[in-house]
Enzyme design. Sequence first.
Site, mmCIF file in Angstrom:
data_model
loop_
_atom_site.group_PDB
_atom_site.id
_atom_site.type_symbol
_atom_site.label_atom_id
_atom_site.label_comp_id
_atom_site.label_asym_id
_atom_site.label_seq_id
_atom_site.Cartn_x
_atom_site.Cartn_y
_atom_site.Cartn_z
ATOM 1 N N TYR A 31 -12.537 12.055 -8.444
ATOM 2 C CA TYR A 31 -11.291 11.682 -8.998
ATOM 3 C C TYR A 31 -10.500 12.515 -9.890
ATOM 4 O O TYR A 31 -11.180 12.208 -11.259
ATOM 5 C CB TYR A 31 -11.366 10.146 -8.900
ATOM 6 C CG TYR A 31 -11.912 9.283 -8.152
ATOM 7 C CD1 TYR A 31 -11.943 9.913 -6.711
ATOM 8 C CD2 TYR A 31 -12.198 8.121 -8.244
ATOM 9 C CE1 TYR A 31 -12.598 9.094 -5.652
ATOM 10 C CE2 TYR A 31 -12.875 7.096 -7.228
ATOM 11 C CZ TYR A 31 -12.943 7.693 -6.176
ATOM 12 O OH TYR A 31 -13.645 7.035 -4.984
ATOM 13 N N HIS A 101 -21.431 10.315 -2.872
ATOM 14 C CA HIS A 101 -20.112 9.825 -2.433
ATOM 15 C C HIS A 101 -19.922 10.447 -0.594
ATOM 16 O O HIS A 101 -19.097 9.681 0.134
ATOM 17 C CB HIS A 101 -18.929 11.109 -3.070
ATOM 18 C CG HIS A 101 -17.538 10.421 -3.129
ATOM 19 N ND1 HIS A 101 -16.850 10.969 -3.928
ATOM 20 C CD2 HIS A 101 -16.984 9.450 -2.245
ATOM 21 C CE1 HIS A 101 -15.667 10.149 -3.995
ATOM 22 N NE2 HIS A 101 -15.772 9.519 -2.987
ATOM 23 N N SER A 180 -10.357 1.207 -0.215
ATOM 24 C CA SER A 180 -8.871 1.042 0.458
ATOM 25 C C SER A 180 -8.847 -0.420 1.027
ATOM 26 O O SER A 180 -8.609 -0.464 2.270
ATOM 27 C CB SER A 180 -8.727 2.036 1.438
ATOM 28 O OG SER A 180 -7.447 2.290 1.786
ATOM 29 N N PRO A 181 -9.046 -1.501 0.261
ATOM 30 C CA PRO A 181 -9.176 -2.836 1.004
ATOM 31 C C PRO A 181 -7.733 -3.125 1.169
ATOM 32 O O PRO A 181 -7.680 -4.272 2.006
ATOM 33 C CB PRO A 181 -9.739 -3.706 -0.163
ATOM 34 C CG PRO A 181 -9.362 -2.932 -1.389
ATOM 35 C CD PRO A 181 -9.520 -1.709 -1.222
ATOM 36 N N LEU A 182 -6.700 -2.735 0.857
ATOM 37 C CA LEU A 182 -5.270 -2.921 0.946
ATOM 38 C C LEU A 182 -4.766 -1.812 2.066
ATOM 39 O O LEU A 182 -3.401 -1.677 2.140
ATOM 40 C CB LEU A 182 -4.495 -3.079 -0.174
ATOM 41 C CG LEU A 182 -4.869 -4.157 -1.077
ATOM 42 C CD1 LEU A 182 -3.995 -4.141 -2.332
ATOM 43 C CD2 LEU A 182 -4.759 -5.348 -0.387
ATOM 44 N N GLY A 183 -5.484 -1.169 2.455
ATOM 45 C CA GLY A 183 -4.886 0.018 3.637
ATOM 46 C C GLY A 183 -3.968 0.903 3.179
ATOM 47 O O GLY A 183 -3.111 0.913 3.799
ATOM 48 N N GLY A 185 -2.145 0.563 0.695
ATOM 49 C CA GLY A 185 -0.872 -0.185 0.389
ATOM 50 C C GLY A 185 -0.158 -0.591 1.704
ATOM 51 O O GLY A 185 0.661 -1.536 1.423
ATOM 52 N N PHE A 186 -0.575 -0.362 2.834
ATOM 53 C CA PHE A 186 0.161 -1.064 4.114
ATOM 54 C C PHE A 186 -0.020 -2.573 4.245
ATOM 55 O O PHE A 186 0.879 -3.250 4.532
ATOM 56 C CB PHE A 186 -0.787 -0.264 5.283
ATOM 57 C CG PHE A 186 -0.255 -0.819 6.550
ATOM 58 C CD1 PHE A 186 1.036 -0.121 7.145
ATOM 59 C CD2 PHE A 186 -0.700 -1.795 7.520
ATOM 60 C CE1 PHE A 186 1.446 -0.660 8.266
ATOM 61 C CE2 PHE A 186 -0.220 -2.064 8.807
ATOM 62 C CZ PHE A 186 0.972 -1.585 9.111
#
Length: 311
Positions: A31, A101, A180-183, A185-186
């Site tokens: 990152y 990773h 990415s639990p919120l897709g 941002g989707f």
Amino acid sequence: MRLASACTAVASDKRAAFDSGVTFFDAAEAYGPHEVERILGEGVAPIRNKVVLTSKFGWNIDLQTGERRPGLNSRPEHIKLAVEGMLRRLRTDRIDLLYQHRVDPNVPIEDVAGAVKDLMTQGKVLHWGLSEMGADTLRRAHAEQRVTAVQNEYSMLWRGPEKWVLSLCEELGIGFVPWSPLGVGFLTGAIDAKTRFAEGDIRKIETRFSPENLPQNLALVKLLWSWANRKNTTPALIALAWLMAQKPWIVPIPGTTQLPHLLDNIGAIEVQFSQSELAELNAATAAIQIQGARLPDNVLAFSDIEAQPRR
């Protein structure tokens, strides 16, 4: 706290997150590269002994310059040098949870586990985990050195881990950390059928967000809005609470560059589902067929990889 933070905000926000109850912070040498570890190290230095820090090795990153080079590198000698850099940037004497990773197919996972075991003996690493690995590699890794956690993409938008990852983690007693639990941002409800993504935004090259697939996939957002209204909350908090309701050993790591969003995400722990509500929501989510791939092919190529056998 069962809701953690992916480290994409500024250093001062780390302290704000801690003051709000977040004690688990997720980083990686990739990152930046290196920049997120530096920011995190600065932000949590005064509270280091009160938080859990994770980082990840595995991409082929120059140890000195941070240059991202092609492919992967999990050679044992490289892992040990990479961890030394992590310790400096994070301003700490140990990594609480160190992940591979991505699996390097050219290095036996037993050799990777052996390198991590050496670092544990030295007190520089306390626990270890894997990300986006193949099933056999996870079993072999766990047999060599107990794996604490697996980190894979998982959300209402991408339910792939339900095929085998979650059941294998449960069998082996391994925790699961959805990235990415919120897709991307989707699942926050901020994207609609007219949304187009800028150059450099990975969503521009993910076919699940293409103009052809986006309208159909928005059925999931519509479902989230209905539950948000029902629970007097937001779609994002429904999506996070849904993840935490699946298993008690699931700890999602929503990332954000905005402090208000981070503080809002923390509220997901207050959203509860009864067993009947969860069954209803699970069924409704499963009935929606998401169109398009979760990642570009050249990125997906690094997932579900099996490490070569030890000779």
